[in-house]
Scaffold this active site. Sequence first.
Site, PDB file in Angstrom:
ATOM      1  N   GLU A   1      -4.110  -0.173   3.443  1.00  0.00           N
ATOM      2  CA  GLU A   1      -2.927  -0.938   3.013  1.00  0.00           C
ATOM      3  C   GLU A   1      -1.800  -0.867   4.027  1.00  0.00           C
ATOM      4  O   GLU A   1      -1.174  -1.872   4.357  1.00  0.00           O
ATOM      5  CB  GLU A   1      -2.440  -0.450   1.643  1.00  0.00           C
ATOM      6  CG  GLU A   1      -3.305  -0.909   0.483  1.00  0.00           C
ATOM      7  CD  GLU A   1      -4.555  -0.086   0.266  1.00  0.00           C
ATOM      8  OE1 GLU A   1      -4.762   0.901   1.017  1.00  0.00           O
ATOM      9  OE2 GLU A   1      -5.346  -0.401  -0.651  1.00  0.00           O
TER      10      GLU A   1
ATOM     11  N   HIS B   1      -3.963   1.499 -12.171  1.00  0.00           N
ATOM     12  CA  HIS B   1      -4.108   0.068 -11.868  1.00  0.00           C
ATOM     13  C   HIS B   1      -3.240  -0.810 -12.752  1.00  0.00           C
ATOM     14  O   HIS B   1      -3.460  -2.006 -12.813  1.00  0.00           O
ATOM     15  CB  HIS B   1      -5.567  -0.389 -12.072  1.00  0.00           C
ATOM     16  CG  HIS B   1      -6.514   0.034 -11.005  1.00  0.00           C
ATOM     17  ND1 HIS B   1      -6.913   1.324 -10.840  1.00  0.00           N
ATOM     18  CD2 HIS B   1      -7.144  -0.674 -10.037  1.00  0.00           C
ATOM     19  CE1 HIS B   1      -7.768   1.399  -9.823  1.00  0.00           C
ATOM     20  NE2 HIS B   1      -7.924   0.204  -9.317  1.00  0.00           N
TER      21      HIS B   1
END
Lengths: 332, 335
Positions: free
Chosen positions: B69, B138
């Site tokens: 990321e 999540h």
Amino acid sequence: MTGATMDKPHLTRAHARELLHQMQRIRSFEEKCAELYTQEKIRGFLHLYIGQEAVAVGVMQALEPRDGIVATYREHGHALARGLDMGRVMAEMYGKQEGSSRGRGGSMHIFDAAGRFYGGNAIVGGGLPIAVGLGLAERMRASGAVCVAFFGEGAAAEGEFHESLNLAALWRLPVLFVCENNLYAMGTALRLSESEPEIWRKAASYRIAAEAVNGMDVVAVEAAARRAVHSLREGEGPFFIECRTYRFRAHSMFDAQLYRQKAEVEEWKKRCPIRMFGDWAIAAGLLHPDEIEAIGHEVEAEVAAAVRFAEAGTWEPVADLRRDVMTPGEAS
Amino acid sequence: MSEPGQQPTNGTATYRDAVRAGIRDALIRDPRCFLMGEDVGRYGGCYAVSKGLLDEFGPERIRDTPLSESGFVGAGIGAALGGMRPIVEVMTVNFSLLCLDQILNNAATIRHMSGGQFSIPVVIRMASGAGRQLAAQHSHSLEVWYAHIPGIRVLAPATLEDAQGMLWTAIVDPDPVVIFENVMLYNMTGSLPVEVRPVDIGRAAIRRSGTDLSIVTYGGSLWKCLAAAEALAEAGIDAEVIDLRTLRPLDDETIMASVRRTRRALLVDEGWRSGSLAAEIMARIVEQCFWSLDAPLARVCSEEVPIPYPKHLEDAALPQVPAIVEAARRTMGAK
């Protein structure tokens, strides 16, 4: 440490003078900065590059104006070697609005759009993904330009180092990684922070062409950089150079240097890149001692003028405090 | 437009289609534009947003990345500095914490610390929100963390039209834009405008006009608030529902004008209550409209717990229609 066969530096008298001149500019500029720091003209953090000049100067010889550069918080030397005006860099150290970043960045954040100099990044490893992105932009546009990322060996412990090397290798981007291994990440010795202290080997593990060079030898650095940039422009993917060097001064002006022995520092000072190259150039008949003295005077005058420029600079009005957060015309 | 969660049917588009249409349009209109992120190419996107785009635009412009990321968001920032117009997809807001350094220390900061020499026209999209039983790594709504940062623009499209139109507006914006797509909206159906128009992202939208209280919300909670407003209408309470659309900068003008009219406000925010966007808006209302208020401000936020896996507990952790109705009735002084 490999033999130079391609794009060797052509050591004319003029080029030898240029190399010495550029290194001396950095050295004298920073010695003046240290002095100005004690006078409280320069505040905040001040990370001196003294001892490492051969790296920035050597690498810059291989670059063209179209190439991009990402550096660290120890970037005064890179900025000067890239051709930024010394007065504007000094004004930035003061925080004056005539500075290269209009005073907003200071010592650690020197930027210059004209020189494609993208900072001045003070998060260790944080500039590497940016360099990958710049390389990606050049690749996608097939511009032929390259991007160079300078960073210390401390960055090799950061995840961003590994992510960036992997991406650059995977996408075969024209990025030159220049690791300035000065043996200390702030105060932590390389042997205490890396399981594999040969940093270039990490790059090789990503299938990146990698080598280590004597970072105290400006000609060796230039030769390596020329080979690397040639390879980048040929589309051979990224290149990695580990420059073995040493920082003569403290990490920053707040550092009492408890982590290293004075004798070690003195030992490295014997390998001063400026003195070594000067002595060698005289012995090789490339420079005359008078020329070296002349360089000293020239640089002294340039530094004095830079200080005058910074002193005469002005403070940005507080009314402008919130500018440059968003592009003008856009709400913040 | 139909309720979120409804399955797509023939002849209608989903929110997911709208985002895809926005990306596709940007790629067609601007050759500097490209999409990159984890599984955006061959997989078609974790939420199937980019399905089909690889075939149409090829691997240079629909770029699968490794699980890095910080590396690929930073590369997006660098590519933007280098003259491209990248759209970077981060799978979920929880993963974006791995690239927060790049977003805060570089994207949001370089313009300022370079004295205005560089703009960074990068668009970073990410999914956020709970409701799919994806548990505590999540499911979060951290929009407010990003809305805290000067130097970036933060968008939360709640409708198909915004999901499509905001993409192009974000692309032409010279500054970094972070777009939050609530995961519960991806299957929402509606119709797409034939022609893509840039939308004005500077203004909040009044999605339902009302006179008794202002319900201020964004993203996935918008549809819960509209459902609550219908229930309130049956009880004789006429709620106005404001969709913030842009979380930074906030459109104070629209919010305050509404609150001055209705004299009551309820904030609904899927973020955790402490330090929430709701809290910021409440503070602004107090600063700017205190003397117009007829009742204490109220808010419905997520409970202060990492989002749990079991459905009944996940539901209980999030703002839900009954709680919104209840809070609105309390604000009106009704039981």
